[in-house]
Design an enzyme around this catalytic site. Sequence first.
Site, PDB file in Angstrom:
ATOM      1  N   CYS A   1       0.812  -1.207   0.000  1.00 37.09           N
ATOM      2  CA  CYS A   1       0.000   0.000   0.000  1.00 37.09           C
ATOM      3  C   CYS A   1       0.855   1.270   0.000  1.00 37.09           C
ATOM      4  CB  CYS A   1      -0.994   0.035   1.150  1.00 37.09           C
ATOM      5  SG  CYS A   1      -2.230   1.310   0.837  1.00 37.09           S
TER       6      CYS A   1
ATOM      7  N   CYS B   1      -6.042   1.963  -4.313  1.00 40.19           N
ATOM      8  CA  CYS B   1      -5.513   2.557  -3.095  1.00 40.19           C
ATOM      9  C   CYS B   1      -6.453   3.670  -2.645  1.00 40.19           C
ATOM     10  CB  CYS B   1      -4.109   3.110  -3.366  1.00 40.19           C
ATOM     11  SG  CYS B   1      -3.332   3.685  -1.857  1.00 40.19           S
TER      12      CYS B   1
END
Length: 441
Positions: free
Chosen positions: A189, A369
């Site tokens: 991430c 994301c």
Amino acid sequence: MAAIFKCKSVIGVSGWNARFFSTSKQRLSQSYKIVVVGGGAGGCSVAAKFSSLLPKNHVAIIEPNDTHYYQPMWTMVGGGMKKLEQSGRPMSEVLPKNARWIKERASEFFPKENRLVTASGEEIHYDYLVIAMGLQLDYDKIKGLPEAFNTPGVCSNYSTLYVGKTLESLKNFKEGNAIFTFPNTPIKCAGAPQKAMYISEEYLRKHNKRDKANVMFNTSLGAIFGVKKYAEALEKVVKERNIAVNFRHELVEVKPDTKEAVFRLLDDPAGTTKTFKYEMLHVTPPMSSPALLRANKQLTNEAGYLEIDKSTLQHVRFSNIFGIGDCTSLPTSKTAAAVAGQNKIVFDNLRLLMDGKKLSKKYDGYTSCPLVTGYSKCILAEFDYDGKPLETLPINQAKERMTSFFMKKELMPQLYWKLMLNGWWNGPSTIRKILHLGTGH
Ligand SMILES: Cc1cc2nc3c(=O)[nH]c(=O)nc-3n(C[C@H](O)[C@H](O)[C@H](O)COP(=O)(O)OP(=O)(O)OC[C@H]3O[C@@H](n4cnc5c(N)ncnc54)[C@H](O)[C@@H]3O)c2cc1C
């Protein structure tokens, strides 16, 4: 002796289908149709799919941990919006009941012999292997860490051990630099270091400390985000919120006694460093594929990641091995959302392989994301291998929105626990197609 006892007790379980036998050294050996290494997002979701297809205990999952964490929630935990306990569930509850859980660490792979060995020395044989071991956090590669986490102001949303210190550091913040780092390695991430920063910046504003804080993002990268559309939106956010961005700065040392953080200037061939004082330091650690995997050169690429085909997710040298998630060589952003896009590809292609057919399912690199920009807003980035936006909703997702924030905070955890880990969520591609009917996207 322990092995023999274990063997008897396992055979006693009704419906047991795996084959057990002892080796010449009286070491317990087990054999399964499919072995999945790692019971995280990727391993659990793939194992769930196969264990509902195959008879009981034909699938084994090797996973040492008692708790399964929904890691994306740690961004919210760091900002005080969720409790750490909400992000974890007992592994025994999330792993598929129809599969056998081997509560151990895999310790060596022998891919040419279709077997691996666990930390206790058990031999596990397989017809097919799925490797889903995630990433290793290398805090110790930064001088002064992890010891500096025992001192005020140093925190990290990337670990259950240090995520609680993010809110604590914000509460105790008096005056000075609030620094958020991004290491010089691929990470999971890649938006999370920034999310921690935007939430913290809003916290400091809400608590009347913002004029005493110099918020800065010291990143090893040369751009704020890899996809142009979202990079432009984020550049606006940092400008409006008076956040200093220092590109190509890699954290190499933390000196808690003087509250200093030392950064290597990556574009300086002489390797010059620059030291910043900090009041708060949020560290995103360097990450690598697990040491065990890196040690096996037959399985990995030069960088140490499981070397799989970027379309089929099949290993490039061992056709009965597939990979999913963060530990793989896939050139996409490493997220749970990407794992959702990959699990059906692994499932379908592995089934085709079992049936002796040509692998035909192709992964497009889908990843997402949710770039949380505070306590109520979020930019919802979704894109493919080429960095082309693949947005699910027929709106501009690069805009900061409360609806995207609500999805990130409340809907996505439900999707993860209830659908994805049970093998029922394959990413939003079908929803996207329906919502974009007639638009040509
Ligand atoms: C702070 C933070 C924020 C994030 N935010 C988001 C987000 O907003 N959206 C998003 O989609 N993703 C997000 N992610 C990323 C996401 O959590 C990961 O990409 C995802 O969990 C990857 O799944 P995985 O199965 O590859 O690895 P993991 O879920 O990490 O699972 C790996 C598993 O392998 C096991 N394992 C390791 N070594 C061995 C071994 N030797 N033997 C057996 N088992 C082993 C581990 O115990 C672990 O259970 C975030 C992550 C963090 C840390």
